[in-house]
Design an enzyme around this catalytic site. Structure first.
Site, PDB file in Angstrom:
ATOM      1  N   HIS A   1      26.503   6.324  -5.319  1.00  0.00           N
ATOM      2  CA  HIS A   1      25.875   6.801  -3.636  1.00  0.00           C
ATOM      3  C   HIS A   1      25.466   7.925  -3.427  1.00  0.00           C
ATOM      4  O   HIS A   1      24.973   8.089  -3.111  1.00  0.00           O
ATOM      5  CB  HIS A   1      26.644   6.260  -2.718  1.00  0.00           C
ATOM      6  CG  HIS A   1      26.243   6.182  -0.815  1.00  0.00           C
ATOM      7  ND1 HIS A   1      26.728   7.187  -0.074  1.00  0.00           N
ATOM      8  CD2 HIS A   1      25.467   5.033  -0.723  1.00  0.00           C
ATOM      9  CE1 HIS A   1      26.020   6.573   0.634  1.00  0.00           C
ATOM     10  NE2 HIS A   1      25.169   5.471   0.383  1.00  0.00           N
TER      11      HIS A   1
ATOM     12  N   ARG B   1      13.151   1.783  -0.669  1.00  0.00           N
ATOM     13  CA  ARG B   1      14.564   1.387  -0.838  1.00  0.00           C
ATOM     14  C   ARG B   1      14.786   0.938   0.703  1.00  0.00           C
ATOM     15  O   ARG B   1      15.593   1.838   1.596  1.00  0.00           O
ATOM     16  CB  ARG B   1      15.653   1.117  -1.213  1.00  0.00           C
ATOM     17  CG  ARG B   1      15.683   2.020  -2.602  1.00  0.00           C
ATOM     18  CD  ARG B   1      16.667   2.841  -3.443  1.00  0.00           C
ATOM     19  NE  ARG B   1      17.655   2.388  -4.971  1.00  0.00           N
ATOM     20  CZ  ARG B   1      16.855   3.555  -5.544  1.00  0.00           C
ATOM     21  NH1 ARG B   1      16.372   4.405  -5.291  1.00  0.00           N
ATOM     22  NH2 ARG B   1      17.297   2.929  -6.507  1.00  0.00           N
TER      23      ARG B   1
ATOM     24  N   GLU C   1      15.701  -6.651 -13.023  1.00  0.00           N
ATOM     25  CA  GLU C   1      17.412  -5.996 -13.057  1.00  0.00           C
ATOM     26  C   GLU C   1      17.816  -6.394 -13.777  1.00  0.00           C
ATOM     27  O   GLU C   1      18.683  -6.434 -14.303  1.00  0.00           O
ATOM     28  CB  GLU C   1      17.263  -5.690 -12.361  1.00  0.00           C
ATOM     29  CG  GLU C   1      16.029  -4.714 -10.961  1.00  0.00           C
ATOM     30  CD  GLU C   1      16.860  -4.714  -9.575  1.00  0.00           C
ATOM     31  OE1 GLU C   1      17.617  -3.799  -9.601  1.00  0.00           O
ATOM     32  OE2 GLU C   1      16.610  -5.822  -8.921  1.00  0.00           O
TER      33      GLU C   1
ATOM     34  N   GLY D   1      13.587  -2.008 -12.466  1.00  0.00           N
ATOM     35  CA  GLY D   1      14.802  -1.180 -11.764  1.00  0.00           C
ATOM     36  C   GLY D   1      15.851  -0.685 -13.363  1.00  0.00           C
ATOM     37  O   GLY D   1      16.842  -1.478 -13.108  1.00  0.00           O
ATOM     38  N   THR D   2      15.769   0.253 -13.514  1.00  0.00           N
ATOM     39  CA  THR D   2      16.580   0.426 -14.979  1.00  0.00           C
ATOM     40  C   THR D   2      18.052   0.506 -14.572  1.00  0.00           C
ATOM     41  O   THR D   2      19.023   0.306 -15.566  1.00  0.00           O
ATOM     42  CB  THR D   2      15.936   1.566 -15.140  1.00  0.00           C
ATOM     43  OG1 THR D   2      15.658   2.257 -14.627  1.00  0.00           O
ATOM     44  CG2 THR D   2      14.748   0.697 -16.698  1.00  0.00           C
ATOM     45  N   ASN D   3      18.817   1.036 -13.086  1.00  0.00           N
ATOM     46  CA  ASN D   3      19.863   0.485 -12.614  1.00  0.00           C
ATOM     47  C   ASN D   3      20.577  -0.301 -13.323  1.00  0.00           C
ATOM     48  O   ASN D   3      21.177  -0.533 -13.546  1.00  0.00           O
ATOM     49  CB  ASN D   3      19.854   1.651 -11.298  1.00  0.00           C
ATOM     50  CG  ASN D   3      19.441   2.924 -11.021  1.00  0.00           C
ATOM     51  OD1 ASN D   3      18.984   3.427 -12.307  1.00  0.00           O
ATOM     52  ND2 ASN D   3      18.757   3.316 -10.017  1.00  0.00           N
ATOM     53  N   ASP D   4      19.911  -1.007 -11.954  1.00  0.00           N
ATOM     54  CA  ASP D   4      20.640  -2.572 -12.404  1.00  0.00           C
ATOM     55  C   ASP D   4      20.437  -3.264 -13.610  1.00  0.00           C
ATOM     56  O   ASP D   4      21.648  -3.650 -14.239  1.00  0.00           O
ATOM     57  CB  ASP D   4      20.232  -3.756 -10.986  1.00  0.00           C
ATOM     58  CG  ASP D   4      21.140  -3.338  -9.568  1.00  0.00           C
ATOM     59  OD1 ASP D   4      22.031  -3.160  -9.744  1.00  0.00           O
ATOM     60  OD2 ASP D   4      19.869  -3.236  -9.073  1.00  0.00           O
TER      61      ASP D   4
ATOM     62  N   CYS E   1      11.138   2.041 -11.551  1.00  0.00           N
ATOM     63  CA  CYS E   1      11.331   3.182 -10.485  1.00  0.00           C
ATOM     64  C   CYS E   1      13.424   3.448 -10.511  1.00  0.00           C
ATOM     65  O   CYS E   1      13.988   4.112  -9.904  1.00  0.00           O
ATOM     66  CB  CYS E   1      11.517   1.880  -9.412  1.00  0.00           C
ATOM     67  SG  CYS E   1      12.067   0.800  -9.430  1.00  0.00           S
TER      68      CYS E   1
HETATM   69  C1  PEP Z   1      17.390   0.305  -9.770  1.00  0.00           C
HETATM   70  O1  PEP Z   1      18.246  -1.052 -10.435  1.00  0.00           O
HETATM   71  O2  PEP Z   1      17.267   0.437 -10.941  1.00  0.00           O
HETATM   72  C2  PEP Z   1      16.795   0.520  -8.850  1.00  0.00           C
HETATM   73  C3  PEP Z   1      15.978   1.213  -8.811  1.00  0.00           C
HETATM   74  O3  PEP Z   1      17.172  -0.422  -7.622  1.00  0.00           O
HETATM   75  P1  PEP Z   1      18.585   0.243  -6.369  1.00  0.00           P
HETATM   76  O4  PEP Z   1      19.039   0.661  -7.838  1.00  0.00           O
HETATM   77  O5  PEP Z   1      18.266  -0.046  -5.514  1.00  0.00           O
HETATM   78  O6  PEP Z   1      19.354  -1.260  -7.038  1.00  0.00           O
HETATM   79 MG    MG Z   2      18.564  -2.177  -7.891  1.00  0.00          MG
END
Ligand code: PEP
Ligand code: MG
Length: 895
Positions: free
Chosen positions: A468, A574, A758, A779-782, A844
């Protein structure tokens, strides 16, 4: 017959700069210098394969190598008019190993091979300098004993000091020949005593012992450990360079120095560098003597009094200028070189592309385009995009000494200094009084965001690069050092302890989020400079790149910063981040904790005007550029009240007993909130939330279009979809609201509905999902989290271990995993475009600001990348480089 040796020097070379696999980097470079007609001392390179042969044959040399080295030596003798081992006019040699890529732990250079009891006298006679000749001989014995026989240099010097007195160690101590002989005999005796072998008098024996030592160092433990760590195959071997000696310490007309074709700090043209009169290369790095500046200009700028080369030997200076210009024209880049002047005669010993500061690299790249040396595309490829980021933030003044008291992850770049505070309230309070603060927390959560806004920077002891604190700080553009595990924070007591130093609330620290350092005290800063060369390179990047560059922005401040850095729209807003402010988070909590739809609708009524005004502002700032707004995607644990005081406050606000509220919070508890009731799942359970957001978006778009005169085409993004029916369900609600707003306002808006990809299932079902979605944003983080099955919140600790143990090279949350996550992106893109040929594709996740991942996006044909505001210039340049390397057509994409 196998060719083992390549000659170079005096206008003729058998190799070239492209032969570094064969000749090692140094050898290839010497060959290139030789063919350019530059004055390199003549020599030969033994190819790296000879090293492999040597190790495969129990440390023997191939016979054919012996012959070829002998022939090569003849050539060196012919070109220099000297003979190796001769009693009169002897030739001396230097030997340096040369690997293809730098490998620390290899043996060093051995100079003056060929010196013995006889040739030392010839050297003394030739130079007329007894001390010079004999001290060179003494040093040779010490170096030879160290590198070829394994007798530690320091031990040798100590013993010699004991045996022949301190004076033996000094450079030119003014001893008689007889005294020198005693020193040398003492040295030889030490070698015999310690190693059980005599120091060889035979120059050939000396030469081959040094070559063998160079080969052996390739498999010695230090080099081997490094090679393994960096996956450098053992069969690359090391080449060995044998060269005629030149003496920078021969007499008053001799010197050794380093020169660079342009100023490595500023990029200003004109040769700079330093030298030492009467010295050999190793003395440059000892720091025992103050170096002289090469040019008069450099001397004045450095405010030195030592005479410059330009003043001392104007002709040598002129030669140097000519040569550096020739080298720059040849390499078309800034070059650094090591040189020796031997009795007035100029020699280049080595040259390589220069290591320069980012400001110097930018200036020289732009200048070289104007000088017609390179074209714009080449200029763009000269800059490491990630280095640009340091220019966008205040940085610690490079001339300032840092007292580092701890390290963590470089989570958000830039440096900041301020008083330590341990909670958000104190941060806000101090900021109101005009004091600068650094917020120090074990980790941050949404409750801290208003404190982060007030702080200059954030330091956390826990969390990774997508924690975070890291994500929010990057978005805000404030520096953050995260996961500084060795920092102990006692917020109650108001202290933090790191590396034995305890600091308390109100004490000053500086954090450097570009490198992850925690520094004691307030440090001097330098401010960013975005005009000039930076602006020029950005302009050239934009003309070249194919992909669009948008930003992830949730606030007007972020959106403005991103516009200033050249963002072409918002790729991810977001919306849950818009509720982090103190007066809003409680309304969101009310909504989440409401018992029924009625309760939720009451909270949503309060949220609607807030959302609408925020969206109006974003649309106005973006002035007709695309803006993608994502429907609410809050992992619930980030929003529910945790501490007792917050629970009490909420209970009062909602007119509930604390017990009842705790029951509701408990009922919402999830074991794995990242995979829990978030994303579109929330919109399906409580469609009124999505409806409120859609209304806020459409009403804002109508307003902003009026106020700016630029039509707004909002892009509404549905998060965490895995089934087409999820998307259909939410999309139907959005369309209904669009119709309602159109009827109410009389304005029919164009808008797009798309989804994030994602989850692996969404990727696999890309074709059918694209039939309902007008765009995909990866959403490459998830996606990384779900493809790897690694929690983004918990990965920090063990991924570091994975990296240290060589199991992974890079953190997949930072740089896209091409093979797994990348494969799924490719598949989803192909299937998506099969479902809808004009499907817009973007990314993103945090990866959109990482140059290596950006190359992947280019190769996969994505239309745009969307990154945090301070990564926008990095992304613009990296996208341009990706277009250049992938050979794509600039600006072909419509995004
Ligand atoms: C992601 O998952 O890549 C994304 C951009 O969303 P968040 O980081 O808000 O989950
Ligand atoms: Mg995400």
């Amino acid at each position: 017959m196998r060719k083992w040796t390549y000659n170079f020097g005096l206008g003729r070379s058998e190799g070239s700069a492209s032969d570094s696999a064969l000749l090692g980097a140094k050898g290839a470079n010497l060959a290139e210098l030789g063919s350019l007609g530059l004055p390199v001392p003549p020599g030969m390179t033994i190819i790296a394969d000879a090293c492999t042969w040597f190790h495969e044959h129990e440390c023997h040399f191939p016979d054919t190598l012996l012959d070829q080295v002998a022939k090569g030596l003849n050539q060196i003798e012919e070109s220099t008019g000297k003979r190796f081992g001769a009693a009169h006019n002897p030739l001396f040699l230097s030997v340096r190993p040369g690997t293809r890529v730098p490998v620390p732990g290899m043996t060093g250079t051995v100079l003056n091979i060929g010196l013995n009891d006889q040739t030392v006298q010839a050297l003394a006679k030739e130079t007329g300098d007894v001390d010079f000749a004999w001290s060179t001989y003494r040093r040779f014995i010490a170096t030879f004993a160290d590198l070829a026989m394994g007798l530690d240099h320091a031990v040798f010097e100590e013993l010699l000091e004991e045996k022949s007195g301190k004076s033996a160690i000094a450079n030119n101590p003014g001893l008689s020949v007889e005294q020198w002989r005693q020193v040398i005999e003492a040295g030889k005796a030490i070698v015999l005593d310690e190693m059980g072998e005599t120091f060889p008098q035979d120059p050939q024996e000396q030469l081959w012992a040094v070559i063998a030592a160079a080969f052996k160092s390739w498999t010695a433990p230090r080099a081997e450990a490094y090679r393994k760590l960096h996956s450098i195959p053992v069969d690359w071997g090391t080449a060995v360079n044998i060269q005629a000696m030149v003496f920078g310490n021969r007499n008053g007309n001799s010197m050794t120095g380093n020169a660079i074709t342009r100023n490595p700090k500023t990029g200003a043209s004109g040769v700079t560098g330093t030298f030492l009169p009467r010295a050999q290369g190793y003395e440059l790095s000892t720091g025992d003597r103050a170096p002289h500046q090469i040019s008069e200009r450099g001397r004045k700028e450095a405010e030195r009094t030592e005479m410059s080369l330009e003043a001392m030997l104007p002709e040598a200076y002129e030669t140097l200028e000519e040569m550096t210009q020739k080298l720059e024209r040849h390499y078309r880049d800034v070059v650094e070189l090591e040189f020796t002047v031997d009795d007035g005669y100029f020699w280049i010993l080595e040259s390589r592309l220069a290591r320069c500061d980012i400001r110097a690299r930018m200036r020289s790249a732009v200048d070289m385009v104007h000088e017609g040396l390179i074209n714009r595309e080449e200029a763009l490829t000269r800059i490491d995009p990630l280095e640009l980021e340091q220019l966008l933030h205040p940085a610690i003044d490079p001339s300032v000494e840092r007292e580092v008291i701890g390290t963590g992850l470089p989570a958000s770049p830039g440096a900041a200094a301020g008083e330590i505070v341990f909670n958000a309230e104190d941060a806000v309070h101090a900021a109101k009084e005009g004091r600068r603060v650094i917020l120090v927390r074990s980790e941050t959560s949404p409750e801290d965001v208003y404190g982060m806004h007030a702080a200059e920077g954030v330091l956390t002891s826990r969390g990774g690069l997508t924690s975070h604190a890291a994500v929010v700080a990057r978005g805000m553009g404030i520096p953050c050092v995260a996961g500084a595990g060795a920092v102990r924070i006692d917020a109650e007591a108001g202290t933090m302890t790191s590396m034995g130093v305890t600091l308390k609330k109100g004490d000053h620290i500086t954090i450097d989020g570009s490198v992850g350092q925690i520094i004691r005290g307030q440090t001097q800063m330098v401010q960013p400079e975005l005009a000039g060369d930076f602006a020029k390179l950005m302009e050239w990047s934009d003309a070249v790149r194919r992909m669009g560059v948008r930003t992830n922005a949730d606030t007007s401040t972020e959106a403005r910063v991103a516009r200033k850095f050249g963002a072409e729209g918002i790729g991810l807003c977001r919306t849950e981040h818009m509720f982090f402010e103190e007066n809003r988070i409680n309304v969101v909590r009310e909504m989440i904790l409401a018992e029924d739809e009625d309760g939720r609708r009451q909270s949503l009524e309060k949220l609607l005007p807030m959302q609408r005004s925020d969206f109006i502002e974003l649309f106005e700032i973006m002035h007709g550029l695309p803006v993608t707004i994502r429907l609410l995607d809050p992992p619930l644990h980030e929003f529910l009240p945790k501490v007792d005081s917050d629970v009490a406050e909420m209970a009062e606000r909602m007119g509930l007993g604390e017990e009842e509220l705790r029951r509701r919070i408990e009922a919402m508890h999830e074991f794995n909130p990242m995979l829990g009731h978030r994303g579109c799942r929330l919109a399906i359970s409580y469609p009124e939330i999505a409806e409120m957001q859609a209304r806020a978006i459409f009403e804002a778009a109508v307003e902003a279009a009026k106020s700016t005169g630029a039509p707004v085409v909002p892009e509404i993004m549905v998060p965490l979809v895995s089934l087409r029916r999820e998307l259909d369900y939410v999309k139907a609600r959005i369309e209904q609201v669009a119709d309602d707003v159109a009827k109410e306002t009389g304005v029919f808006l164009n808008y797009l509905v798309g989804t994030m990809i994602e989850l692996p299932r969404a990727a696999f079902r890309g074709q059918e999902i694209a039939q309902a979605a007008e765009f995909f944003s990866f959403g490459t983080n998830d996606l990384t989290q779900t493809v790897f099955g690694i929690s983004r919140d918990d990965a920090g600790g063990f991924l570091t271990t994975y990296r240290q143990k060589g199991i992974i090279e890079k953190d997949p949350f930072v740089s896209l995993d091409y093979e797994g996550v990348g494969e799924i992106i490719k598949l989803a893109s192909e299937r998506g475009r099969a479902g809808r040929h004009d499907l817009k594709l973007g990314i993103c996740g945090e990866h959109a600001g990482d140059p290596a991942s950006i190359h992947f996006c280019e190769a996969t044909g994505l239309d745009y990348i969307s990154c945090s505001p301070y990564r926008v210039p990095v992304a613009r340049l990296a996208a341009a480089q990706a277009t250049i390397y992938e050979g794509a057509t600039p600006k072909a994409a419509v995004y």
